[in-house]
Design an enzyme around this catalytic site. Sequence first.
Site, mmCIF file in Angstrom:
data_model
loop_
_atom_site.group_PDB
_atom_site.id
_atom_site.type_symbol
_atom_site.label_atom_id
_atom_site.label_comp_id
_atom_site.label_asym_id
_atom_site.label_seq_id
_atom_site.Cartn_x
_atom_site.Cartn_y
_atom_site.Cartn_z
ATOM 1 N N ASP A 1 0.608 -1.018 -0.052
ATOM 2 C CA ASP A 1 0.009 -0.134 0.025
ATOM 3 C C ASP A 1 0.950 1.339 -0.088
ATOM 4 O OD1 ASP A 1 -2.137 -1.678 0.345
ATOM 5 O OD2 ASP A 1 -3.005 -0.941 2.071
ATOM 6 N N HIS B 1 -6.025 3.098 -3.863
ATOM 7 C CA HIS B 1 -5.936 3.404 -2.423
ATOM 8 C C HIS B 1 -6.338 4.783 -2.032
ATOM 9 C CE1 HIS B 1 -5.038 1.891 1.617
ATOM 10 N NE2 HIS B 1 -3.830 2.741 1.495
ATOM 11 N N HIS C 1 -5.096 9.434 0.893
ATOM 12 C CA HIS C 1 -5.054 8.390 2.036
ATOM 13 C C HIS C 1 -5.795 9.111 3.146
ATOM 14 C CE1 HIS C 1 -3.581 5.685 4.917
ATOM 15 N NE2 HIS C 1 -3.405 4.738 3.686
ATOM 16 N N HIS D 1 3.516 -2.394 3.049
ATOM 17 C CA HIS D 1 3.996 -1.010 2.657
ATOM 18 C C HIS D 1 4.981 -0.752 1.781
ATOM 19 C CE1 HIS D 1 0.622 -1.009 5.837
ATOM 20 N NE2 HIS D 1 0.301 0.310 5.287
#
Length: 281
Positions: free
Chosen positions: A101, A152, A156, A246
Amino acid sequence: MQKDQLLTRRRALLAGAAALAAGAAGTAGLLASTGSPDPPARSTGPAAGAAARRALKPSAYRLRPLTGDVPPRAVPPPVPVRRAPLLRMAGRGRTMLLTFDDGPDPRCTPHILDTLARYDVRATFFVCGEMADWNRDLLARMADEGHVVGNHTWSHPLLTGLSRSGVRSEMERTSDVVEEACGERPQWFRAPYGAWNRTVFQLGAELGMEPLAWTVDTGDWAAPGTRAIVDRVENGAAPGVVVLSHDAGGDRSQSVRALRSYLPWLLDSGYHLTVPRRPPA
């Protein structure tokens, strides 16, 4: 007198017709020479320079595509509105998914891609639009190497605190960047912080994306140490598991080193690392 005028007019008409015929012959000769495999000998001198200045140039207008020739944006396939994100992936045998991510980040993402390429493994990258917009070359590399590029959001945020239009903007802008860099819109979405609500599920479905969460959280976002990340993956490994890691959002060098350790272990243990496939509606 009238007879002389008629003769003069007739001569003028004949001269005009001859000029038109000569022009047509010249144009035909030019077209024929363009298609000839052996170009005519180049002449020199003042006459050649004048002829070159008079040479026809391609029309910029003719080079523009017609509006009707531009393909319309592909309509995303219908996706059911789910009430919960997918946590596991069904598959034969010992199948697992690796997901990353927050990227792409030029400091860490290339190293992760290099390791995946070394072992011929495909993964899923849930990218943030802000990062993706600045690193489109990495998005293109992901797609070229067979990885799945998911959405995503743009920046964020905590989606459950945004308006419906705000959520749509976060999703849609990121999908636009992914399409421009990879050639197709993302089919998978992951909410930041794992925060989902009805609006997120509805808008994700409208944009043609399935919601995917995770089963095993490596906790690498907190930089617990390379060994701790490796242990969480190896202890949580099981058929259908989705691993969360990540590749951006800070120093992810521990994530890079951990992947180099647990990936060969997973393969040696008989796991097949793959990418998500749409479940039946």
